[in-house]
Design an enzyme around this catalytic site. Sequence first.
Site, PDB file in Angstrom:
ATOM      1  N   LYS A  33       6.482  -1.998   2.188  1.00 33.04           N
ATOM      2  CA  LYS A  33       5.257  -1.391   2.733  1.00 33.04           C
ATOM      3  C   LYS A  33       4.083  -2.337   2.501  1.00 33.04           C
ATOM      4  O   LYS A  33       3.292  -2.159   1.579  1.00 33.04           O
ATOM      5  CB  LYS A  33       5.017  -0.013   2.111  1.00 33.04           C
ATOM      6  CG  LYS A  33       4.019   0.832   2.915  1.00 33.04           C
ATOM      7  CD  LYS A  33       4.124   2.282   2.555  1.00 33.04           C
ATOM      8  CE  LYS A  33       3.064   3.145   3.207  1.00 33.04           C
ATOM      9  NZ  LYS A  33       3.200   3.274   4.666  1.00 33.04           N
ATOM     10  N   TYR A  92       0.834  -1.205   0.000  1.00 28.06           N
ATOM     11  CA  TYR A  92       0.000   0.000   0.000  1.00 28.06           C
ATOM     12  C   TYR A  92       0.860   1.243   0.000  1.00 28.06           C
ATOM     13  O   TYR A  92       2.067   1.185   0.254  1.00 28.06           O
ATOM     14  CB  TYR A  92      -0.976  -0.014   1.180  1.00 28.06           C
ATOM     15  CG  TYR A  92      -0.379   0.304   2.537  1.00 28.06           C
ATOM     16  CD1 TYR A  92       0.459  -0.600   3.194  1.00 28.06           C
ATOM     17  CD2 TYR A  92      -0.647   1.523   3.174  1.00 28.06           C
ATOM     18  CE1 TYR A  92       0.991  -0.301   4.441  1.00 28.06           C
ATOM     19  CE2 TYR A  92      -0.122   1.826   4.418  1.00 28.06           C
ATOM     20  CZ  TYR A  92       0.703   0.917   5.048  1.00 28.06           C
ATOM     21  OH  TYR A  92       1.238   1.214   6.273  1.00 28.06           O
ATOM     22  N   ARG A 118       8.407   3.890  -4.539  1.00 31.97           N
ATOM     23  CA  ARG A 118       8.440   2.920  -3.431  1.00 31.97           C
ATOM     24  C   ARG A 118       7.411   1.812  -3.653  1.00 31.97           C
ATOM     25  O   ARG A 118       7.664   0.644  -3.338  1.00 31.97           O
ATOM     26  CB  ARG A 118       8.191   3.600  -2.093  1.00 31.97           C
ATOM     27  CG  ARG A 118       8.303   2.600  -0.937  1.00 31.97           C
ATOM     28  CD  ARG A 118       8.177   3.239   0.423  1.00 31.97           C
ATOM     29  NE  ARG A 118       6.900   3.898   0.577  1.00 31.97           N
ATOM     30  CZ  ARG A 118       6.598   4.710   1.573  1.00 31.97           C
ATOM     31  NH1 ARG A 118       7.487   4.972   2.512  1.00 31.97           N
ATOM     32  NH2 ARG A 118       5.420   5.282   1.644  1.00 31.97           N
ATOM     33  N   GLU A 178      11.807   2.360  14.629  1.00 34.59           N
ATOM     34  CA  GLU A 178      10.947   3.454  14.164  1.00 34.59           C
ATOM     35  C   GLU A 178       9.664   3.429  14.972  1.00 34.59           C
ATOM     36  O   GLU A 178       9.492   2.581  15.852  1.00 34.59           O
ATOM     37  CB  GLU A 178      10.661   3.318  12.661  1.00 34.59           C
ATOM     38  CG  GLU A 178       9.944   2.018  12.303  1.00 34.59           C
ATOM     39  CD  GLU A 178       9.642   1.866  10.816  1.00 34.59           C
ATOM     40  OE1 GLU A 178       9.488   2.872  10.118  1.00 34.59           O
ATOM     41  OE2 GLU A 178       9.550   0.698  10.377  1.00 34.59           O
ATOM     42  N   HIS A 197       1.015 -21.380  -1.692  1.00 40.10           N
ATOM     43  CA  HIS A 197       1.767 -21.025  -2.908  1.00 40.10           C
ATOM     44  C   HIS A 197       1.014 -19.916  -3.610  1.00 40.10           C
ATOM     45  O   HIS A 197      -0.199 -19.968  -3.689  1.00 40.10           O
ATOM     46  CB  HIS A 197       1.821 -22.209  -3.888  1.00 40.10           C
ATOM     47  CG  HIS A 197       2.335 -23.463  -3.278  1.00 40.10           C
ATOM     48  ND1 HIS A 197       1.513 -24.490  -2.893  1.00 40.10           N
ATOM     49  CD2 HIS A 197       3.594 -23.844  -2.995  1.00 40.10           C
ATOM     50  CE1 HIS A 197       2.243 -25.458  -2.389  1.00 40.10           C
ATOM     51  NE2 HIS A 197       3.511 -25.097  -2.434  1.00 40.10           N
TER      52      HIS A 197
HETATM   53  N1  PDD Z   1       2.729   5.074   7.421  1.00 42.17           N
HETATM   54  N2  PDD Z   1       7.319   3.704   9.001  1.00 42.17           N
HETATM   55  C1  PDD Z   1       6.167   3.023   9.002  1.00 42.17           C
HETATM   56  C2  PDD Z   1       6.109   1.709   9.699  1.00 42.17           C
HETATM   57  C3  PDD Z   1       5.043   3.547   8.343  1.00 42.17           C
HETATM   58  O1  PDD Z   1       3.892   2.853   8.329  1.00 42.17           O
HETATM   59  C4  PDD Z   1       5.139   4.813   7.714  1.00 42.17           C
HETATM   60  C5  PDD Z   1       3.980   5.431   6.987  1.00 42.17           C
HETATM   61  C6  PDD Z   1       6.373   5.483   7.753  1.00 42.17           C
HETATM   62  C7  PDD Z   1       6.585   6.821   7.091  1.00 42.17           C
HETATM   63  O2  PDD Z   1       6.631   6.678   5.688  1.00 42.17           O
HETATM   64  P1  PDD Z   1       6.197   7.877   4.724  1.00 42.17           P
HETATM   65  O3  PDD Z   1       7.015   9.031   5.118  1.00 42.17           O
HETATM   66  O4  PDD Z   1       6.498   7.384   3.384  1.00 42.17           O
HETATM   67  O5  PDD Z   1       4.713   8.119   4.988  1.00 42.17           O
HETATM   68  C8  PDD Z   1       7.446   4.892   8.404  1.00 42.17           C
HETATM   69  C9  PDD Z   1       1.554   5.516   6.694  1.00 42.17           C
HETATM   70  C10 PDD Z   1       1.369   6.992   6.699  1.00 42.17           C
HETATM   71  C11 PDD Z   1       0.351   4.742   7.188  1.00 42.17           C
HETATM   72  O6  PDD Z   1       0.499   3.544   7.358  1.00 42.17           O
HETATM   73  O7  PDD Z   1      -0.734   5.315   7.340  1.00 42.17           O
END
Ligand code: PDD
Length: 281
Positions: A146, A33, A52, A178, A103
């Site tokens: 992601k 996503y 990404r 994070e 699978h």
């Molecule tokens: N989340 N780390 C994680 C685990 C995240 O889920 C996200 C973003 C980020 C920051 O990534 P970016 O700067 O590309 O938004 C870091 C989104 C906003 C969400 O799941 O709603």
Amino acid sequence: MSRIVYVNGKWVAEEEATLSIFDRSALFADSVYEVTTFINGELLDFDAHMERLQSSLVKLDMRYHVDKQALQTIHHDIITKNKLVTGSVYLQISRGAVDRDFHYDNSVKPTLFLFTQTGVQKNLEQMKLFRVITMPEQRWARRDIKTTQLLASSLAKTKARDSGVHDAVYVENGMVTEATSANFHIVDKSGALITRPLDGTLLPGITRARMLLLASGNGVAVEERPFTPQEVYGAAEACISSATNFIAPVVEVDGRMIGDGKMGPVVEKLRALYLEQVPRS
Ligand code: PDD
């Protein structure tokens, strides 16, 4: 109010939108996503989000060709159809619907859907001073992708909320990775921004990447290295970065005040630079 959403090439009211019970996103979290923010109808850092997305798909051997132009049009259309000005667009691609089987079969047609959310407006108007707690890392090892495998973070974020704070920050092998849905950074006493390198333990945030460019281009020293919770407690400033919160101050970690408990000058500068200079399309 009912939103208009996009599912596999069709625009439908959210109540009419359906997915198969066999969709691999439901059975295996076999889906990726992106969340892209828009302000005044303009998408922030859209190209980077699409890059990404492509990288997440490749890492999972998912055969979906990202047509940046076509997806940008769908993003703008969903904003217009929902008569929105500022908010975010959620996009998900799964490996499609097929009888349950560990699978996977890449001849199945992927599922694509998008919907909008409006929480960003509030994040812009009343910036939160984040209070967080640390928790042991409990996610799977491929945090560089992601994916919608977000149960650990859903549990952690809810536990944080139930403890009276805004979010949780994960710690693994004594080092911060994070936050549950944002990258996490500190500023040391000399004013240098310290952020964990993209070593596979965290998501390569689009906001993080933009923030690092803006920092180095505007006289803020950047140190990419892992750091401990103890360093966080003694930091001059701390912040999170994400598409929906931009760059936002963290003023308390595990009940300890960071700096003087307010947004510090480096975070303030980076947030302002980001909102001024992030590419919009
Ligand atoms: N989340 N780390 C994680 C685990 C995240 O889920 C996200 C973003 C980020 C920051 O990534 P970016 O700067 O590309 O938004 C870091 C989104 C906003 C969400 O799941 O709603």
